[in-house]
Design a protein around this motif. Structure first.
Motif, PDB file in Angstrom:
ATOM      1  N   TRP A 296       0.726  -1.118  -0.218  1.00  0.00           N
ATOM      2  CA  TRP A 296      -0.098   0.130   0.032  1.00  0.00           C
ATOM      3  C   TRP A 296       0.711   1.239   0.038  1.00  0.00           C
ATOM      4  O   TRP A 296       0.382   2.428  -0.180  1.00  0.00           O
ATOM      5  N   THR A 297       2.236   1.178   0.393  1.00  0.00           N
ATOM      6  CA  THR A 297       2.905   2.259   0.304  1.00  0.00           C
ATOM      7  C   THR A 297       4.286   2.314  -0.609  1.00  0.00           C
ATOM      8  O   THR A 297       4.961   3.167  -0.710  1.00  0.00           O
ATOM      9  N   ASP A 298       4.580   0.847  -0.909  1.00  0.00           N
ATOM     10  CA  ASP A 298       5.832   0.671  -1.770  1.00  0.00           C
ATOM     11  C   ASP A 298       7.231   0.788  -1.015  1.00  0.00           C
ATOM     12  O   ASP A 298       8.123   0.695  -1.240  1.00  0.00           O
ATOM     13  N   THR A 299       6.708   0.807   0.540  1.00  0.00           N
ATOM     14  CA  THR A 299       8.158   0.849   1.234  1.00  0.00           C
ATOM     15  C   THR A 299       8.602  -0.508   1.423  1.00  0.00           C
ATOM     16  O   THR A 299       8.246  -1.427   1.332  1.00  0.00           O
ATOM     17  N   TYR A 300       9.999  -0.265   1.003  1.00  0.00           N
ATOM     18  CA  TYR A 300      10.708  -1.781   1.213  1.00  0.00           C
ATOM     19  C   TYR A 300      11.731  -1.761   2.372  1.00  0.00           C
ATOM     20  O   TYR A 300      12.360  -0.722   2.870  1.00  0.00           O
ATOM     21  N   LEU A 301      11.498  -3.173   3.064  1.00  0.00           N
ATOM     22  CA  LEU A 301      12.281  -3.310   4.103  1.00  0.00           C
ATOM     23  C   LEU A 301      13.049  -4.575   4.035  1.00  0.00           C
ATOM     24  O   LEU A 301      12.734  -5.768   3.313  1.00  0.00           O
ATOM     25  N   VAL A 302      14.384  -4.451   4.412  1.00  0.00           N
ATOM     26  CA  VAL A 302      15.187  -5.418   4.509  1.00  0.00           C
ATOM     27  C   VAL A 302      16.212  -5.276   5.696  1.00  0.00           C
ATOM     28  O   VAL A 302      16.560  -4.273   6.011  1.00  0.00           O
ATOM     29  N   GLY A 303      16.358  -6.518   5.968  1.00  0.00           N
ATOM     30  CA  GLY A 303      17.517  -6.578   7.049  1.00  0.00           C
ATOM     31  C   GLY A 303      17.969  -8.092   7.513  1.00  0.00           C
ATOM     32  O   GLY A 303      17.499  -9.001   6.926  1.00  0.00           O
ATOM     33  N   GLU A 304      18.733  -8.149   8.472  1.00  0.00           N
ATOM     34  CA  GLU A 304      19.301  -9.454   8.949  1.00  0.00           C
ATOM     35  C   GLU A 304      19.813  -9.309  10.576  1.00  0.00           C
ATOM     36  O   GLU A 304      20.170  -8.165  10.971  1.00  0.00           O
ATOM     37  N   PHE A 305      19.704 -10.233  11.282  1.00  0.00           N
ATOM     38  CA  PHE A 305      20.324 -10.332  12.509  1.00  0.00           C
ATOM     39  C   PHE A 305      20.862 -11.732  12.657  1.00  0.00           C
ATOM     40  O   PHE A 305      20.581 -12.633  12.366  1.00  0.00           O
ATOM     41  N   ALA A 306      22.161 -11.628  13.567  1.00  0.00           N
ATOM     42  CA  ALA A 306      22.976 -12.669  13.778  1.00  0.00           C
ATOM     43  C   ALA A 306      23.306 -12.977  15.089  1.00  0.00           C
ATOM     44  O   ALA A 306      23.526 -11.937  15.703  1.00  0.00           O
ATOM     45  N   GLY A 327      22.711  -6.773  14.060  1.00  0.00           N
ATOM     46  CA  GLY A 327      22.150  -6.799  12.798  1.00  0.00           C
ATOM     47  C   GLY A 327      21.647  -5.505  12.372  1.00  0.00           C
ATOM     48  O   GLY A 327      22.244  -4.404  13.053  1.00  0.00           O
ATOM     49  N   PHE A 328      20.956  -5.243  11.391  1.00  0.00           N
ATOM     50  CA  PHE A 328      20.361  -4.088  10.815  1.00  0.00           C
ATOM     51  C   PHE A 328      19.121  -4.191  10.025  1.00  0.00           C
ATOM     52  O   PHE A 328      18.543  -5.417   9.798  1.00  0.00           O
ATOM     53  N   ILE A 329      18.384  -3.169   9.828  1.00  0.00           N
ATOM     54  CA  ILE A 329      17.308  -3.070   9.087  1.00  0.00           C
ATOM     55  C   ILE A 329      17.285  -1.658   8.352  1.00  0.00           C
ATOM     56  O   ILE A 329      17.588  -0.609   8.709  1.00  0.00           O
ATOM     57  N   ASP A 330      17.086  -1.924   7.010  1.00  0.00           N
ATOM     58  CA  ASP A 330      16.810  -0.566   6.092  1.00  0.00           C
ATOM     59  C   ASP A 330      15.248  -0.552   5.905  1.00  0.00           C
ATOM     60  O   ASP A 330      14.859  -1.373   5.550  1.00  0.00           O
ATOM     61  N   ILE A 331      14.983   0.710   5.845  1.00  0.00           N
ATOM     62  CA  ILE A 331      13.627   1.320   5.522  1.00  0.00           C
ATOM     63  C   ILE A 331      13.890   2.156   4.384  1.00  0.00           C
ATOM     64  O   ILE A 331      14.234   3.274   4.636  1.00  0.00           O
ATOM     65  N   VAL A 332      13.274   1.850   3.106  1.00  0.00           N
ATOM     66  CA  VAL A 332      13.418   2.606   2.094  1.00  0.00           C
ATOM     67  C   VAL A 332      11.978   3.058   1.408  1.00  0.00           C
ATOM     68  O   VAL A 332      11.174   2.046   1.091  1.00  0.00           O
ATOM     69  N   GLN A 333      11.846   4.300   1.356  1.00  0.00           N
ATOM     70  CA  GLN A 333      10.298   4.794   1.009  1.00  0.00           C
ATOM     71  C   GLN A 333      10.475   5.431  -0.358  1.00  0.00           C
ATOM     72  O   GLN A 333      11.212   6.679  -0.328  1.00  0.00           O
ATOM     73  N   PRO A 334      10.004   5.323  -1.387  1.00  0.00           N
ATOM     74  CA  PRO A 334       9.941   6.039  -2.522  1.00  0.00           C
ATOM     75  C   PRO A 334       9.124   7.275  -2.527  1.00  0.00           C
ATOM     76  O   PRO A 334       8.006   7.018  -1.893  1.00  0.00           O
ATOM     77  N   ILE A 335       9.612   8.459  -2.951  1.00  0.00           N
ATOM     78  CA  ILE A 335       8.678   9.573  -2.753  1.00  0.00           C
ATOM     79  C   ILE A 335       8.406  10.125  -4.195  1.00  0.00           C
ATOM     80  O   ILE A 335       7.459  11.012  -4.230  1.00  0.00           O
ATOM     81  N   LEU A 336       9.294   9.649  -5.244  1.00  0.00           N
ATOM     82  CA  LEU A 336       8.600  10.466  -6.424  1.00  0.00           C
ATOM     83  C   LEU A 336       9.401   9.294  -7.531  1.00  0.00           C
ATOM     84  O   LEU A 336      10.471   8.753  -7.301  1.00  0.00           O
ATOM     85  N   LYS A 337       8.561   8.899  -8.482  1.00  0.00           N
ATOM     86  CA  LYS A 337       8.891   8.006  -9.434  1.00  0.00           C
ATOM     87  C   LYS A 337       8.284   8.765 -10.949  1.00  0.00           C
ATOM     88  O   LYS A 337       7.387   9.591 -10.836  1.00  0.00           O
ATOM     89  N   GLY A 338       9.044   8.318 -11.910  1.00  0.00           N
ATOM     90  CA  GLY A 338       8.653   8.791 -13.244  1.00  0.00           C
ATOM     91  C   GLY A 338       9.923   9.434 -13.988  1.00  0.00           C
ATOM     92  O   GLY A 338      11.210   9.125 -13.682  1.00  0.00           O
TER      93      GLY A 338
END
Length: 423
Positions: A296-306, A327-338
């Motif tokens: 619903w927002t195109d928010t991309y989440l990626v991470g890992e923990f060890a 570990g880490f977590i990345d939160i990526v939110q597109p705000i403009l496309k085209g």
């Protein structure tokens, strides 16, 4: 204690693979084969991958093919600038090319593939073979791989290409706790299967592995990346014991992917010419990784923990931890496309990375007080992707690092700017 900033500026030395002359000849060959640009064609990313998984990352890259030759080439480059200070003291402005990587792939047969990944770090000062393996495809669920392989612990170790990330630095937990990029010589099996929107896969490898350097190193802590300096691991095992690495992963095209992985084995040289020197001492690593795009927002989440467990000799002081986590977590939110600045498929993102490492999980035997030796970081970012394969990124890094005694932490702040692109 040493600040992580030193490790950012001066990464641990890697195994020096082929000679500079060999790399030069390889690049000359590639360049001469591409003189006539009409012969060039872009090899698409693996179209057999229905919703690519992390285990597909090694092949799921853009390549260029010359005419009808069975060899394809590709690669990526990273360049960046940083102005970072610790407790108000800075070394000033700094520019670097942390790495340039070259891929060479060949389809020897419809069921036999070869791929190599050669990385030149710090302007060519260090050269490393990160991947060079033959794959024999017998069945989707049964395939053989042999050569220099990337141990599939977590997700980042295999899926580490700079253009895929919105951040200038690689995750601290992946490079300063886990030893990414971590490659070894060995053999293994892998496979995957699809059923509708679902995919599952596995990998299992026996390779050469770690050595005593993880507790005998200049960091004065238990430090897995120290084993990367061991050149002989590409020729023989340090102790005759294999390192087992295994992973299972499940992906749904609508929800994302989750993976569980393990890496472990004997790390120390416990005997020499039949003479017993020490007990066998184990190293065990467990990791979980995930990625998902919120529909619903195109928010991309990626991470890992060890989580890491190491059998440290009792003769070592308590600054050498027998347990680590991070570990880490990345939160990526597109705000403009085209269409942006005449790039017709561009994307502007805002992002944030949260990361944490504890190199010494536990308490002091004498007092019961917490052993610190940890670091956390928050890295907000803005990234511009003129194409999916190229990124321009601006980061602001905020870190705090505590020494083993839990003294007031060192505060690290600074700006980082970088570019990265496949070619």
């Amino acid at each position: 204690m040493k600040s992580i900033i030193k490790n950012i500026k001066h990464p641990f030395n890697r195994f020096v693979g082929p000679s500079l002359n060999g790399i030069f000849l390889l690049m000359v060959f590639s360049a001469s084969a591409q003189v006539d640009s009409t012969l060039l064609k872009r090899t698409p990313q693996d179209t057999t991958i229905q919703g690519a998984m992390n285990m597909d990352a090694v092949y799921n890259r853009p390549f260029l093919q010359v005419g009808k030759l069975p060899v394809s080439v590709g690669g990526y480059i990273e360049a960046d600038y940083q102005y970072i200070g610790e407790d108000g003291i800075t070394d000033g402005h700094s520019f670097r090319v942390p790495r340039m990587t070259i891929f060479i792939a060949s389809s020897i047969h419809s069921k036999i593939k070869f791929l190599s990944e050669i990385e030149l770090e710090e302007g060519g000062e260090e050269i490393a073979i990160e991947f060079a393996a033959l794959d024999f495809n017998f069945h989707p669920l049964f395939n053989l791989r042999g050569g220099v392989v990337m141990n599939p612990i977590g997700a980042f170790n295999q899926n580490h290409d700079g253009p895929k990330w919105e951040f200038v630095d690689r995750p601290i937990s992946a490079t300063e706790m886990l030893p990414a990029t971590w490659s070894n010589v060995g053999f293994g099996l892998y496979g995957k299967n699809y059923s509708g929107d679902w995919a599952y896969g596995y990998e299992a490898y026996l390779t050469n592995g770690f050595n005593d350097a993880i507790i005998n190193n200049g960091e004065n802590r238990t430090f897995l990346p120290a084993s990367k300096a061991n050149k002989e691991r590409f020729e023989e095992s340090s102790n005759g014991e294999p390192l087992l690495t295994g992973k299972v992963a499940l992906r749904n095209n609508n929800f994302g992917e989750i993976g569980l992985s393990y890496m472990g084995g004997i790390y120390n040289t416990y005997q020499d010419d039949g003479l017993q020197l020490d007990d066998k001492r184990r190293l065990d690593v467990y990791a979980i990784d995930f990625n998902s795009t919120l529909p619903w927002t195109d928010t991309y989440l990626v991470g890992e923990f060890a989580w890491i467990s190491i059998d440290v000799p009792e003769t070592f002081t308590q600054q050498f931890g027998n347990r680590q986590k991070g570990g880490f977590i990345d939160i990526v939110q597109p705000i403009l496309k085209g269409n942006i600045l005449d790039f017709d498929r561009a994307t502007l993102n805002v992002a944030c990375r949260l990361e944490y490492v504890d190199w010494n999980v536990g308490t002091f035997r004498e007092t019961g007080g917490n052993i610190s030796d940890d670091i956390w970081a928050i890295v907000p970012a803005i990234s511009f992707r003129p194409t999916a394969q190229t990124v321009i990124r601006l980061n602001y890094r905020m870190m705090q690092q505590q020494d083993i005694l839990g003294n007031p932490p060192a505060k690290i702040r600074g700006i980082q700017f970088g570019i990265s692109s496949y070619f």
